[in-house]
Design a protein around this motif. Structure first.
Motif, PDB file in Angstrom:
ATOM      1  N   ARG A 105     -16.847  22.222  14.401  1.00 20.04           N
ATOM      2  CA  ARG A 105     -18.138  21.528  14.475  1.00 20.04           C
ATOM      3  C   ARG A 105     -18.019  20.096  13.925  1.00 20.04           C
ATOM      4  NH1 ARG A 105     -22.174  24.815  16.120  1.00 20.04           N
ATOM      5  NH2 ARG A 105     -21.897  27.065  15.829  1.00 20.04           N
ATOM      6  N   GLU A 106     -17.254  19.939  12.844  1.00 16.44           N
ATOM      7  CA  GLU A 106     -17.048  18.610  12.272  1.00 16.44           C
ATOM      8  C   GLU A 106     -16.225  17.728  13.214  1.00 16.44           C
ATOM      9  OE1 GLU A 106     -17.838  16.979   8.699  1.00 16.44           O
ATOM     10  OE2 GLU A 106     -19.312  17.822  10.078  1.00 16.44           O
ATOM     11  N   ILE A 107     -15.200  18.303  13.843  1.00 18.21           N
ATOM     12  CA  ILE A 107     -14.405  17.562  14.821  1.00 18.21           C
ATOM     13  C   ILE A 107     -15.296  17.085  15.968  1.00 18.21           C
ATOM     14  CG2 ILE A 107     -12.660  17.895  16.624  1.00 18.21           C
ATOM     15  CD1 ILE A 107     -11.083  19.585  14.575  1.00 18.21           C
ATOM     16  N   ALA A 108     -16.191  17.973  16.422  1.00 15.36           N
ATOM     17  CA  ALA A 108     -17.117  17.616  17.495  1.00 15.36           C
ATOM     18  C   ALA A 108     -18.086  16.521  17.056  1.00 15.36           C
ATOM     19  CB  ALA A 108     -17.895  18.845  17.955  1.00 15.36           C
ATOM     20  N   ARG A 109     -18.454  16.518  15.787  1.00 17.47           N
ATOM     21  CA  ARG A 109     -19.401  15.529  15.275  1.00 17.47           C
ATOM     22  C   ARG A 109     -18.771  14.133  15.206  1.00 17.47           C
ATOM     23  NH1 ARG A 109     -20.330  12.961  10.685  1.00 17.47           N
ATOM     24  NH2 ARG A 109     -18.762  14.127   9.506  1.00 17.47           N
ATOM     25  N   VAL A 110     -17.541  14.045  14.680  1.00 17.72           N
ATOM     26  CA  VAL A 110     -16.965  12.716  14.423  1.00 17.72           C
ATOM     27  C   VAL A 110     -16.198  12.149  15.612  1.00 17.72           C
ATOM     28  CG1 VAL A 110     -16.803  13.202  11.953  1.00 17.72           C
ATOM     29  CG2 VAL A 110     -14.778  13.524  13.392  1.00 17.72           C
ATOM     30  N   GLY A 111     -15.884  12.975  16.615  1.00 14.77           N
ATOM     31  CA  GLY A 111     -15.103  12.496  17.744  1.00 14.77           C
ATOM     32  C   GLY A 111     -15.842  12.629  19.064  1.00 14.77           C
ATOM     33  N   ARG A 112     -15.613  11.678  19.951  1.00 13.09           N
ATOM     34  CA  ARG A 112     -16.177  11.774  21.302  1.00 13.09           C
ATOM     35  C   ARG A 112     -15.418  12.802  22.130  1.00 13.09           C
ATOM     36  NH1 ARG A 112     -16.163   6.526  19.690  1.00 13.09           N
ATOM     37  NH2 ARG A 112     -18.212   5.538  19.550  1.00 13.09           N
ATOM     38  N   GLU A 113     -14.115  12.881  21.890  1.00 10.99           N
ATOM     39  CA  GLU A 113     -13.281  13.911  22.491  1.00 10.99           C
ATOM     40  C   GLU A 113     -12.387  14.487  21.406  1.00 10.99           C
ATOM     41  OE1 GLU A 113     -11.052  13.168  26.032  1.00 10.99           O
ATOM     42  OE2 GLU A 113     -12.757  12.291  27.107  1.00 10.99           O
ATOM     43  N   ALA A 114     -11.808  15.650  21.691  1.00 11.66           N
ATOM     44  CA  ALA A 114     -10.893  16.271  20.735  1.00 11.66           C
ATOM     45  C   ALA A 114      -9.741  16.914  21.501  1.00 11.66           C
ATOM     46  CB  ALA A 114     -11.621  17.324  19.902  1.00 11.66           C
ATOM     47  N   THR A 115      -8.602  16.930  20.852  1.00 11.15           N
ATOM     48  CA  THR A 115      -7.433  17.636  21.381  1.00 11.15           C
ATOM     49  C   THR A 115      -6.970  18.603  20.308  1.00 11.15           C
ATOM     50  OG1 THR A 115      -6.813  15.668  22.648  1.00 11.15           O
ATOM     51  CG2 THR A 115      -5.150  17.399  22.400  1.00 11.15           C
ATOM     52  N   VAL A 116      -6.946  19.881  20.656  1.00  9.80           N
ATOM     53  CA  VAL A 116      -6.609  20.940  19.706  1.00  9.80           C
ATOM     54  C   VAL A 116      -5.456  21.762  20.265  1.00  9.80           C
ATOM     55  CG1 VAL A 116      -7.455  23.034  18.558  1.00  9.80           C
ATOM     56  CG2 VAL A 116      -8.980  21.063  18.832  1.00  9.80           C
ATOM     57  N   SER A 117      -4.468  22.042  19.427  1.00  4.72           N
ATOM     58  CA  SER A 117      -3.395  22.947  19.837  1.00  4.72           C
ATOM     59  C   SER A 117      -3.171  23.995  18.758  1.00  4.72           C
ATOM     60  CB  SER A 117      -2.099  22.179  20.119  1.00  4.72           C
ATOM     61  OG  SER A 117      -1.519  21.684  18.928  1.00  4.72           O
ATOM     62  N   PHE A 118      -2.675  25.150  19.179  1.00  7.53           N
ATOM     63  CA  PHE A 118      -2.400  26.235  18.236  1.00  7.53           C
ATOM     64  C   PHE A 118      -1.447  27.231  18.896  1.00  7.53           C
ATOM     65  CE2 PHE A 118      -6.182  27.182  20.676  1.00  7.53           C
ATOM     66  CZ  PHE A 118      -5.951  28.468  21.144  1.00  7.53           C
ATOM     67  N   PRO A 119      -0.714  28.013  18.095  1.00  8.69           N
ATOM     68  CA  PRO A 119       0.155  29.040  18.675  1.00  8.69           C
ATOM     69  C   PRO A 119      -0.675  30.092  19.401  1.00  8.69           C
ATOM     70  CG  PRO A 119       0.683  28.663  16.359  1.00  8.69           C
ATOM     71  CD  PRO A 119      -0.607  27.953  16.631  1.00  8.69           C
ATOM     72  N   ASN A 120      -0.258  30.420  20.614  1.00  8.12           N
ATOM     73  CA  ASN A 120      -0.964  31.424  21.413  1.00  8.12           C
ATOM     74  C   ASN A 120      -0.483  32.817  21.011  1.00  8.12           C
ATOM     75  OD1 ASN A 120      -2.320  32.853  23.415  1.00  8.12           O
ATOM     76  ND2 ASN A 120      -0.758  32.415  24.959  1.00  8.12           N
ATOM     77  N   PHE A 121      -1.362  33.569  20.363  1.00  6.86           N
ATOM     78  CA  PHE A 121      -0.976  34.890  19.858  1.00  6.86           C
ATOM     79  C   PHE A 121      -0.743  35.880  20.996  1.00  6.86           C
ATOM     80  CE2 PHE A 121      -1.459  38.695  17.072  1.00  6.86           C
ATOM     81  CZ  PHE A 121      -0.565  38.309  16.090  1.00  6.86           C
ATOM     82  N   ALA A 122      -1.234  35.554  22.200  1.00 10.64           N
ATOM     83  CA  ALA A 122      -1.050  36.442  23.350  1.00 10.64           C
ATOM     84  C   ALA A 122       0.259  36.187  24.099  1.00 10.64           C
ATOM     85  CB  ALA A 122      -2.229  36.303  24.317  1.00 10.64           C
ATOM     86  N   TYR A 123       1.084  35.269  23.596  1.00  9.37           N
ATOM     87  CA  TYR A 123       2.390  35.012  24.201  1.00  9.37           C
ATOM     88  C   TYR A 123       3.188  36.317  24.268  1.00  9.37           C
ATOM     89  CZ  TYR A 123       7.098  32.904  24.520  1.00  9.37           C
ATOM     90  OH  TYR A 123       8.373  32.569  24.895  1.00  9.37           O
TER      91      TYR A 123
END
Length: 200
Positions: A105-123
């Protein structure tokens, strides 16, 4: 640093960098050693800040002339105004925080766009490890269960649902493996999930 080598040393970052327009104002949340911001500043004339908590990473950021703020992500981004940045990056850091929803929610507030990455647990190799009765250990999840900094595990579908819930539209979703996009069975064959997001 020779930035063409970014595609060899950190192919995931090299892929993500093509989403960031030249001259953007960028906030890198959990910036690590600052290599991404360094590349964006040098190669794409971007400006901005990194946020990092790890004492050992701060001097590395400074050595790269990256403006870094030492702070725990759980402390929030209250120091920044709404829409202060063109793009907020949160790359392989979201799984290490307790309040994922709050940070998003904070990322959405301060940025016009966001790029998020994370390990995919379903790999697929993570699923096989679980079928064998063990917690997965892989290139994207390199820690044993007892010493991992990761507090959360998510799949591509899990994150997409949460992004919608906190008011973010998914502009692009790509599954990567060794920095290369996976198009066939991405939730099965992609070890890293990367989302490009924008406020609804």
């Amino acid at each position: 640093m020779n930035f063409p080598e970014l595609s060899v040393l950190r192919p995931d970052l090299a892929f993500i960098a093509h989403w960031i327009p030249a001259g953007s104002q960028v906030l890198d949340v959990g910036c690590g050693d600052g290599v991404m911001l360094d590349y964006l500043q040098t190669d794409k004339a971007c400006s901005g800040y990194g946020i990092e908590i790890d004492d050992a990473r701060i001097p590395e950021c400074v050595a790269r002339n990256v403006s870094v703020i030492q702070q725990d992500l759980e402390g929030g981004l209250a120091m920044f105004e709404d829409n202060a940045f063109d793009n907020v990056l949160c790359l392989s850091a979201l799984q290490m925080v307790k309040d994922v929803e709050g940070i998003l929610r904070e990322i959405a507030r301060v940025g016009r766009e966001a790029t998020v990455s994370f390990p995919n647990f379903a790999y697929w190799s993570h699923r096989v490890a679980l079928l064998r009765g063990r917690m997965p250990v892989s290139k994207s999840l390199p820690y044993e269960w007892y010493d991992t900094p990761n507090l959360r595990c998510a799949t591509i579908k899990d994150f997409e649902a949460l992004a919608n819930e906190v008011g973010l539209n998914v502009l692009e979703c790509v599954a990567l493996h060794d920095g290369k996009p996976v198009t066939f069975l991405p939730n099965w064959r992609g070890s890293l999930a990367v989302f490009r997001l924008k406020k609804k």
